[in-house]
Design an enzyme around this catalytic site. Structure first.
Site, mmCIF file in Angstrom:
data_model
loop_
_atom_site.group_PDB
_atom_site.id
_atom_site.type_symbol
_atom_site.label_atom_id
_atom_site.label_comp_id
_atom_site.label_asym_id
_atom_site.label_seq_id
_atom_site.Cartn_x
_atom_site.Cartn_y
_atom_site.Cartn_z
ATOM 1 N N ASP A 1 -13.014 -4.525 -11.985
ATOM 2 C CA ASP A 1 -11.286 -4.376 -11.801
ATOM 3 C C ASP A 1 -10.077 -3.221 -12.663
ATOM 4 O OD1 ASP A 1 -9.229 -4.766 -9.925
ATOM 5 O OD2 ASP A 1 -7.989 -6.152 -10.836
ATOM 6 N N GLU B 1 0.547 -1.261 -0.054
ATOM 7 C CA GLU B 1 0.339 0.096 -0.078
ATOM 8 C C GLU B 1 1.208 1.014 -0.130
ATOM 9 O OE1 GLU B 1 -3.707 -0.014 -0.748
ATOM 10 O OE2 GLU B 1 -3.293 -2.043 -0.293
ATOM 11 N N HIS C 1 2.232 2.122 -3.266
ATOM 12 C CA HIS C 1 1.376 3.219 -4.570
ATOM 13 C C HIS C 1 1.411 4.306 -4.462
ATOM 14 C CE1 HIS C 1 -1.691 -0.447 -6.430
ATOM 15 N NE2 HIS C 1 -2.077 -0.834 -4.715
ATOM 16 N N GLU D 1 -0.563 -1.746 -9.343
ATOM 17 C CA GLU D 1 -0.457 -2.698 -8.990
ATOM 18 C C GLU D 1 0.645 -3.802 -9.242
ATOM 19 O OE1 GLU D 1 -2.557 -3.454 -6.324
ATOM 20 O OE2 GLU D 1 -3.781 -2.092 -6.546
ATOM 21 N N TYR E 1 -4.549 4.266 -12.757
ATOM 22 C CA TYR E 1 -5.419 3.036 -12.653
ATOM 23 C C TYR E 1 -6.367 2.712 -13.067
ATOM 24 C CZ TYR E 1 -6.382 0.113 -8.523
ATOM 25 O OH TYR E 1 -6.327 -0.357 -7.741
#
Length: 341
Positions: A256, A160, A163, A183, A174
């Site tokens: 997604d 995380e 990111h 990712e 994204y």
């Protein structure tokens, strides 16, 4: 600065929660509602400012099982451990990622200028996720059945935070392949942060994201595997890990955000193959190449897999010269179906 379109990046993919919702899982339904609301209402926030020393200070807050941020501050940089293990794990996890960036790559925090690191634990009730919202990390406790406490996994914390590294670096959009790269870079540096903290060589690491996160009755070992995409879980409730390991299995989907959590398995495997080929500690050469590529100002937000592969080959040549290292980089990409010069 934090950009207005900085996404909410969560560790549990939306398609997993959607599947559980279809099966009548109330914890998943509420977690999905929270995720959707966060994405719909999130407003851009000004970036935090570096501390006076230029080194990142850590602040951990407790949401006390409510759905609000940031929560009540419970531990700050240099403060003693608390009686709450989740607070201490979050504090240590932020420190591990910060140490990797500073000690290996000479980068002071996510932005390179000592950006303070913020995290909130105990977000919501039985919340099945953890996410980066462009400013802070947020951890749920999990439902205790399918998912455990998200602070238990140092690679999830590193993922995380990575990111944020992308946010202040290439700012990869994204969506689609650039989102899958976003990712993947997060997975790579999340795994590297764990390996660096444990002093592991590439050949000895588990290369899992979310190792130990799945409940005891779940048939699986993690959320994702960089070593063997598509093998992390195969469970009646979660379904089967959908990640492809090469371009032959590339998934075209509108879900997604265009498959950002799915197709990230392809560049993930390329990195793992390179790390094994180069040997030693993965953060030293393979990680340095990926770091140089993702922080290169020339890398565009809409970079696709081929563009990133070329950027890594160029980064290898710039740092290690012509010869076996850039050849190994090109060879790793070729094994996942991407031929680059």
């Amino acid at each position: 600065m934090t950009q207005p379109n900085t996404p909410i990046c969560s560790i549990v993919p939306p398609y997993l929660l959607d599947r559980l919702v279809e099966l009548g899982d109330e914890d998943a339904r509420r977690s999905r509602e929270v995720d959707t609301a966060l994405r719909a209402t999130r407003a851009a926030q000004p970036a935090a400012r570096p501390g006076p020393t230029g080194r990142p200070g850590r602040t951990i807050a407790d949401a006390e099982h409510l759905e609000y941020l940031p929560g009540r501050t419970v531990r700050t940089e240099g403060g003693p451990p608390t009686a709450d293990p989740a607070v201490n794990r979050a504090y240590d996890g932020l420190g591990a990622t910060s140490a990797l960036l500073l000690e290996v790559y000479g980068r002071r925090s996510l932005d390179g200028a000592g950006l303070p690191l913020h995290a909130t634990v105990h977000f919501g009730k039985r919340y099945d996720n953890a996410f980066w919202d462009g400013r802070r990390m947020v951890f749920g406790d999990g439902d205790g059945v399918l998912f455990g406490d998200f602070t238990h996994c140092p690679e999830v914390i590193g993922h995380e935070l990575a990111h944020g590294l992308v946010q202040y670096g290439a700012a990869l959009a994204y969506r689609g392949q650039s989102g899958a790269l976003n990712e993947s870079v997060a997975d790579v540096f999340g795994s590297l942060a764990k390996q660096y903290a444990l002093g592991q060589r590439a050949a000895d690491a588990d290369w899992l994201i979310g190792a130990g996160l799945l409940g005891p009755g779940v048939r699986g070992v993690a959320l994702r595997s960089l070593k063997a995409p598509g093998t992390a879980y195969d469970d009646p409730r979660l379904g089967r890990d959908p990640q492809p390991s090469s371009m032959d299995g590339y998934v075209e989907t509108d879900q997604d955000e265009g498959g950002v959590h799915i197709n990230s398995g392809i560049p993930n495997r390329a990195f793992h193959l390179l790390a094994l080929e180069l040997g030693g500690a993965a953060w030293e050469r393979a990680g340095r190449i990926w770091y140089d590529a993702v922080t290169d100002p020339a890398l565009r937000p809409d970079t696709d897999f081929t563009g990133f592969a070329r950027a890594t080959v160029a980064a290898a040549r710039a740092r290690f010269g012509q010869g076996p290292v850039p050849q190994a980089v090109a060879g790793a990409w070729k094994q996942v179906g991407l031929a680059v010069d």
